[in-house]
Design a protein around this motif. Structure first.
Motif, mmCIF file in Angstrom:
data_model
loop_
_atom_site.group_PDB
_atom_site.id
_atom_site.type_symbol
_atom_site.label_atom_id
_atom_site.label_comp_id
_atom_site.label_asym_id
_atom_site.label_seq_id
_atom_site.Cartn_x
_atom_site.Cartn_y
_atom_site.Cartn_z
ATOM 1 N N GLU A 62 27.632 -18.330 25.719
ATOM 2 C CA GLU A 62 26.844 -19.551 25.907
ATOM 3 C C GLU A 62 27.746 -20.733 26.266
ATOM 4 O O GLU A 62 27.485 -21.458 27.240
ATOM 5 N N ILE B 1 27.870 -22.893 29.867
ATOM 6 C CA ILE B 1 27.698 -24.353 29.915
ATOM 7 C C ILE B 1 28.894 -24.998 30.602
ATOM 8 O O ILE B 1 28.745 -25.882 31.456
ATOM 9 N N GLY C 239 22.269 -24.615 18.166
ATOM 10 C CA GLY C 239 22.101 -24.334 19.587
ATOM 11 C C GLY C 239 22.337 -25.564 20.453
ATOM 12 O O GLY C 239 22.157 -26.704 20.003
ATOM 13 N N ASN D 21 31.966 -15.738 23.415
ATOM 14 C CA ASN D 21 31.331 -17.053 23.539
ATOM 15 C C ASN D 21 30.657 -17.242 24.908
ATOM 16 O O ASN D 21 31.006 -18.164 25.663
#
Length: 209
Positions: free
Chosen positions: A111, A115, A35, A109
């Motif tokens: 995450e 970001i 993570g 994807n």
């Protein structure tokens, strides 16, 4: 251009690129295993077998590493679409193909996408630019719009740069909304709606007939 006249990449520049690629590969591997929040710059430096100072010379924060990774993915996907552009009949089908391929990766994807977008927006709010230039998706949209203008499919009195910025804003808003709760709607069909909104505006063409 003659081969002997082509610029030769120096050893130091090659080493710098190799180090950056190694950092990105190590960091993404750590993030995928444990993570983003559990991954530290110190871990990245240790696993990449480089000094922390070297890491920070390349990337100020771990968000910047993710941004470079996503940028490289974008370039690769765009290149794959570039090779098929001439096989598609019009600007709409080309835009749909480009965005569908890009957002297929985004859907898998979320995450990393969040970001990356957060980092870009943070830099934009500070007035910071991107030294690496446009993303792969931006470059292919620019080429598609340019082709569309030459073919008379899209207006020529607005610059390619401004048109790319317009569709960028629209798709960015949709992605940010989707990232809040990906279960609320499917991303790629919404991107198809964005293409139609960009090309035809908000007029209900069926109702206007």
């Amino acid at each position: 251009m003659e081969l002997e006249n082509m610029p030769v990449e120096g050893r130091a520049e090659r080493k710098k690129k190799e180090t950056r690629r190694k950092i990105v590969a190590v960091a993404i591997g750590l993030i995928e295993r444990q993570g983003f929040n559990n991954t530290t710059m110190e871990q990245i430096a240790n696993d990449a077998d480089i000094a922390r100072k070297t890491l920070y010379n390349h990337f100020p924060v771990k968000e910047a590493i993710v941004e470079e990774y996503v940028r490289e993915i974008s370039r690769g996907l765009a290149q794959g679409t570039f090779d098929t552009l001439d096989k598609l009949p019009d600007i709409r089908s080309r835009l749909l193909a480009a965005l569908d391929k890009a957002y297929e990766w985004v859907e898998i994807n979320p995450e990393l996408t969040g970001i990356c977008l957060g980092y870009r927006l943070k830099n934009m709010s500070k007035g910071s630019g991107y030294s690496d230039g446009e993303t792969g998706t931006q470059s292919i949209m620019a080429e598609i719009i340019r082709k569309g203008q030459l073919a008379g499919e899209i207006r020529r009195d607005v610059s390619v740069t401004l048109l790319v910025a317009q569709i960028d804003i629209m798709r960015g808003v949709v992605v940010m909304d989707w990232l809040k709760d990906p279960s609320r709607f499917e991303l790629r069909p919404q991107m198809a709606n964005i293409v139609d909104l960009f090309l035809y505006g908000a007029i209900d063409r069926e109702g206007a007939q």
